[in-house]
Write a protein that holds these residues in place. Structure first.
Motif, PDB file in Angstrom:
ATOM      1  N   ILE A 204       0.439  -5.472  19.195  1.00  0.00           N
ATOM      2  CA  ILE A 204      -0.356  -6.004  18.365  1.00  0.00           C
ATOM      3  C   ILE A 204      -1.670  -5.090  17.995  1.00  0.00           C
ATOM      4  N   ILE A 205      -2.322  -4.549  19.029  1.00  0.00           N
ATOM      5  CA  ILE A 205      -3.394  -3.891  18.817  1.00  0.00           C
ATOM      6  C   ILE A 205      -3.006  -2.560  18.231  1.00  0.00           C
ATOM      7  N   ASN A 206      -2.028  -1.841  18.511  1.00  0.00           N
ATOM      8  CA  ASN A 206      -1.506  -0.668  17.998  1.00  0.00           C
ATOM      9  C   ASN A 206      -1.268  -0.761  16.364  1.00  0.00           C
ATOM     10  N   ASP A 207      -0.631  -2.253  16.071  1.00  0.00           N
ATOM     11  CA  ASP A 207      -0.299  -2.434  14.706  1.00  0.00           C
ATOM     12  C   ASP A 207      -1.478  -2.624  13.852  1.00  0.00           C
ATOM     13  N   THR A 208      -2.756  -3.054  14.585  1.00  0.00           N
ATOM     14  CA  THR A 208      -4.001  -3.375  13.618  1.00  0.00           C
ATOM     15  C   THR A 208      -4.571  -2.046  13.024  1.00  0.00           C
ATOM     16  N   TYR A 209      -4.299  -0.862  13.458  1.00  0.00           N
ATOM     17  CA  TYR A 209      -4.697   0.432  12.961  1.00  0.00           C
ATOM     18  C   TYR A 209      -3.872   0.724  11.673  1.00  0.00           C
ATOM     19  N   ARG A 210      -2.976   0.133  11.247  1.00  0.00           N
ATOM     20  CA  ARG A 210      -2.659   0.205  10.150  1.00  0.00           C
ATOM     21  C   ARG A 210      -3.220  -0.713   9.124  1.00  0.00           C
ATOM     22  N   SER A 211      -4.079  -1.016   9.282  1.00  0.00           N
ATOM     23  CA  SER A 211      -5.250  -1.923   8.456  1.00  0.00           C
ATOM     24  C   SER A 211      -6.611  -1.497   8.487  1.00  0.00           C
ATOM     25  N   ASP A 212      -7.264  -1.954   7.633  1.00  0.00           N
ATOM     26  CA  ASP A 212      -8.965  -1.732   7.593  1.00  0.00           C
ATOM     27  C   ASP A 212      -9.450  -2.709   8.740  1.00  0.00           C
ATOM     28  N   LEU A 213      -8.875  -3.516   9.698  1.00  0.00           N
ATOM     29  CA  LEU A 213      -9.449  -4.332  10.600  1.00  0.00           C
ATOM     30  C   LEU A 213     -10.243  -3.539  11.658  1.00  0.00           C
ATOM     31  N   PRO A 214      -9.978  -2.485  12.092  1.00  0.00           N
ATOM     32  CA  PRO A 214     -11.018  -1.802  13.080  1.00  0.00           C
ATOM     33  C   PRO A 214     -12.216  -1.504  12.481  1.00  0.00           C
ATOM     34  N   ALA A 306      -0.940 -11.494   7.916  1.00  0.00           N
ATOM     35  CA  ALA A 306      -1.043 -10.805   6.691  1.00  0.00           C
ATOM     36  C   ALA A 306      -0.631  -9.554   6.588  1.00  0.00           C
ATOM     37  N   LEU A 307      -1.098  -8.741   7.580  1.00  0.00           N
ATOM     38  CA  LEU A 307      -0.681  -7.357   7.667  1.00  0.00           C
ATOM     39  C   LEU A 307       0.868  -7.257   7.964  1.00  0.00           C
ATOM     40  N   VAL A 309       3.158  -9.438   7.088  1.00  0.00           N
ATOM     41  CA  VAL A 309       3.701  -9.689   6.003  1.00  0.00           C
ATOM     42  C   VAL A 309       4.070  -8.633   5.011  1.00  0.00           C
ATOM     43  N   ARG A 310       2.817  -7.830   4.827  1.00  0.00           N
ATOM     44  CA  ARG A 310       2.677  -6.680   4.109  1.00  0.00           C
ATOM     45  C   ARG A 310       3.699  -5.588   4.465  1.00  0.00           C
ATOM     46  N   TRP A 311       3.514  -5.432   5.714  1.00  0.00           N
ATOM     47  CA  TRP A 311       4.105  -4.342   6.480  1.00  0.00           C
ATOM     48  C   TRP A 311       5.566  -4.597   6.568  1.00  0.00           C
ATOM     49  N   GLU A 312       6.376  -5.842   6.271  1.00  0.00           N
ATOM     50  CA  GLU A 312       7.757  -6.264   5.963  1.00  0.00           C
ATOM     51  C   GLU A 312       8.318  -5.441   4.958  1.00  0.00           C
ATOM     52  N   ARG A 313       7.520  -5.188   3.841  1.00  0.00           N
ATOM     53  CA  ARG A 313       7.793  -4.525   2.599  1.00  0.00           C
ATOM     54  C   ARG A 313       7.693  -2.945   2.548  1.00  0.00           C
ATOM     55  N   TYR A 314       7.103  -2.286   3.508  1.00  0.00           N
ATOM     56  CA  TYR A 314       7.210  -0.989   3.865  1.00  0.00           C
ATOM     57  C   TYR A 314       8.263  -0.527   4.602  1.00  0.00           C
ATOM     58  N   ARG A 315       9.084   0.413   4.347  1.00  0.00           N
ATOM     59  CA  ARG A 315      10.247   0.824   4.807  1.00  0.00           C
ATOM     60  C   ARG A 315      10.299   2.477   5.209  1.00  0.00           C
ATOM     61  N   GLU A 316      10.194   3.163   6.119  1.00  0.00           N
ATOM     62  CA  GLU A 316      10.339   4.578   6.457  1.00  0.00           C
ATOM     63  C   GLU A 316      11.620   4.942   5.939  1.00  0.00           C
ATOM     64  N   ASP A 317      12.578   4.269   6.068  1.00  0.00           N
ATOM     65  CA  ASP A 317      14.120   4.503   5.509  1.00  0.00           C
ATOM     66  C   ASP A 317      14.614   3.268   5.426  1.00  0.00           C
ATOM     67  N   ALA A 318      15.951   3.278   4.974  1.00  0.00           N
ATOM     68  CA  ALA A 318      16.752   1.886   4.762  1.00  0.00           C
ATOM     69  C   ALA A 318      17.270   1.653   6.073  1.00  0.00           C
ATOM     70  N   HIS A 319      17.268   2.588   7.368  1.00  0.00           N
ATOM     71  CA  HIS A 319      17.669   2.077   8.584  1.00  0.00           C
ATOM     72  C   HIS A 319      16.811   2.119   9.736  1.00  0.00           C
ATOM     73  N   ALA A 320      15.683   2.110   9.182  1.00  0.00           N
ATOM     74  CA  ALA A 320      14.366   2.353  10.137  1.00  0.00           C
ATOM     75  C   ALA A 320      14.341   1.192  11.157  1.00  0.00           C
ATOM     76  N   THR A 321      13.923   1.353  12.531  1.00  0.00           N
ATOM     77  CA  THR A 321      13.650   0.456  13.217  1.00  0.00           C
ATOM     78  C   THR A 321      12.319   0.697  13.809  1.00  0.00           C
TER      79      THR A 321
END
Length: 416
Positions: A204-214, A306-307, A309-321
């Motif tokens: 979860i901490i890793n994922d917060t760097y995908r936002s402006d929270l830090p 909320a991050l 929820v937004r990230w669910e719409r971002y896909r690196e590719d169609a089959h990304a995990t």
């Protein structure tokens, strides 16, 4: 200073508010079709930094530091005025030095070219000239005001939950030990989390760097919010918490019960009898004893949701995990739950977008349900093209606009 967050440049100069972030993106918002795209750019760029860091075999702490450098740089600069890809490479290069794990500049340039010049991104403008990256290093450090000490939530997480003598990753506790006043309460004991729960909090901490929270919250609050979400979302930990809550509600007053539990825990820790059964830890009492604002922690937790929820719409590719992210573990389920109660305003519907939906965007259209790196590259290209057009028009009229970092690099190279 390296062990005191409250006296550090991180706290005194680089904790910003939302008005500052909005002002930083004011120029970019003039050249983007929909301002919602600007919310996906932190995910896009953080993923690129993580990919480059892994190619350079950097530790997670170094990648996190590089991400913070990138965010700080763009507090003072706009995306449309600069080349974010050379900034990413410079941030990784400088972060490796700052965290005492340096990498050779030739390796950074080589790996960056392979990553950015692939068919998916197609950033053909990334130069193989090492001197450009070396020069960008000086512009980056100048904009960072030589403030290269960064505090991360990992240290607080391991201080509160880590087992004695162990850490999830070697060296993540940083140099030295904070001998000053603890900002998380008395500091007596640690929260005992299962290995899987501790790993989820780390992700979860890793994922917060995908936002402006830090940039908005101190690192210890982010760590506590990650623990809070883990207690709610990790299945076995949540079951244990519910069992303890039911037990406490059936007994006497919660304050007296928490005091008895803490006294029992201290007596059991001093006891060496093999037959004595260890009393379960009072998780609620531990969280309540932290010297932080729990409403603020709950607000931060909602922003993390909320991050996702937004990230669910971002896909690196169609089959990304997302095997290295807590998002893959619970975001889909929690996104539906959050959307149903309206806790995350970014999700207007509870449906998860299909990876097969089109991601192309025309002028004036809304952001599509699925956002991809290719779309982000197109958005950046359009922003820079429109910005450049306005610059050229202004040059024939008013002129005198601020020279961007990429312009400085071009002139410096032309001068030899």
């Amino acid at each position: 200073m390296a062990t005191d967050f409250w006296a550090s440049s991180h706290y005194n100069r680089w904790m910003v508010d939302r008005a500052t972030l909005k002002q930083a993106r004011a120029e970019d918002s003039q050249y983007v079709d929909d301002e919602e795209y600007l919310n996906f750019l932190p995910i896009f760029f953080a993923n690129l930094i993580a990919k480059l860091g892994k190619k350079l075999q950097m530790r997670q702490r170094v990648i996190a530091t590089a991400t913070i450098f990138f965010k700080r740089f763009y507090v003072k600069n706009s995306y449309c005025d600069t080349d974010p890809f050379i900034v990413i490479a410079a941030c990784c290069y400088v972060a490796a030095k700052a965290e005492e794990a340096p990498v050779h500049i030739k390796n950074v340039v080589s790996e960056a070219r392979m990553l950015f010049n692939n068919e998916e991104l197609g950033a053909k403008s990334f130069s193989p000239d090492h001197s450009k990256l070396a020069e960008m290093e000086f512009y980056l450090v100048d904009d960072l005001e030589c403030d290269l000490t960064v505090f991360h939530p990992y240290r607080t997480l391991m201080a509160l939950c880590g087992k004695d003598g162990s850490a999830a990753e070697a060296g993540e506790l940083g140099a030295g030990v904070d001998d000053g006043p603890r900002y998380w309460g008395t500091g007596e004991g640690k929260l005992e989390l299962q290995e899987g729960a501790l790993q989820m909090a780390w992700f979860i901490i890793n994922d917060t760097y995908r936002s402006d929270l830090p940039l908005l919250y101190p690192p210890h609050l982010i760590a506590i919010a990650a623990i809070y979400l883990t207690l709610v979302l990790h299945s076995s930990t949540r079951a244990l918490l519910h069992a303890q809550t039911n037990t406490q509600s059936a007994g006497s007053a919660s304050s007296a019960h928490a005091s008895a539990q803490q006294g029992s825990a201290r007596r059991s820790s001093r006891s060496s009898s093999a037959h004595a059964k260890k009393a379960p830890q009072d998780i609620v009492g531990f969280m309540a004893g932290l010297n932080v604002s729990m409403p603020l922690v709950a607000t931060l937790a909602q922003e993390i949701i909320a991050l996702y929820v937004r990230w669910e719409r971002y896909r690196e590719d169609a089959h990304a995990t997302q095997q290295d992210s807590a998002r893959g573990a619970f975001a889909h389920t929690y996104a539906k739950r959050a959307a149903s109660v309206g806790s995350a305003g970014t999700a207007s519907t509870g449906a998860t977008p299909s990876a097969d939906e089109p991601s192309a965007q025309g002028p004036g259209e809304r952001v599509p349900l699925v956002v991809t790196p290719a779309l982000m590259m197109q958005v950046l290209a359009n922003m820079r093209e429109r910005c450049q057009r306005d610059r050229e028009m202004a040059a024939h009229g008013q002129g005198g606009r601020t020279v961007a970092v990429n312009k400085v690099l071009e002139r410096a190279q032309a001068a030899g």
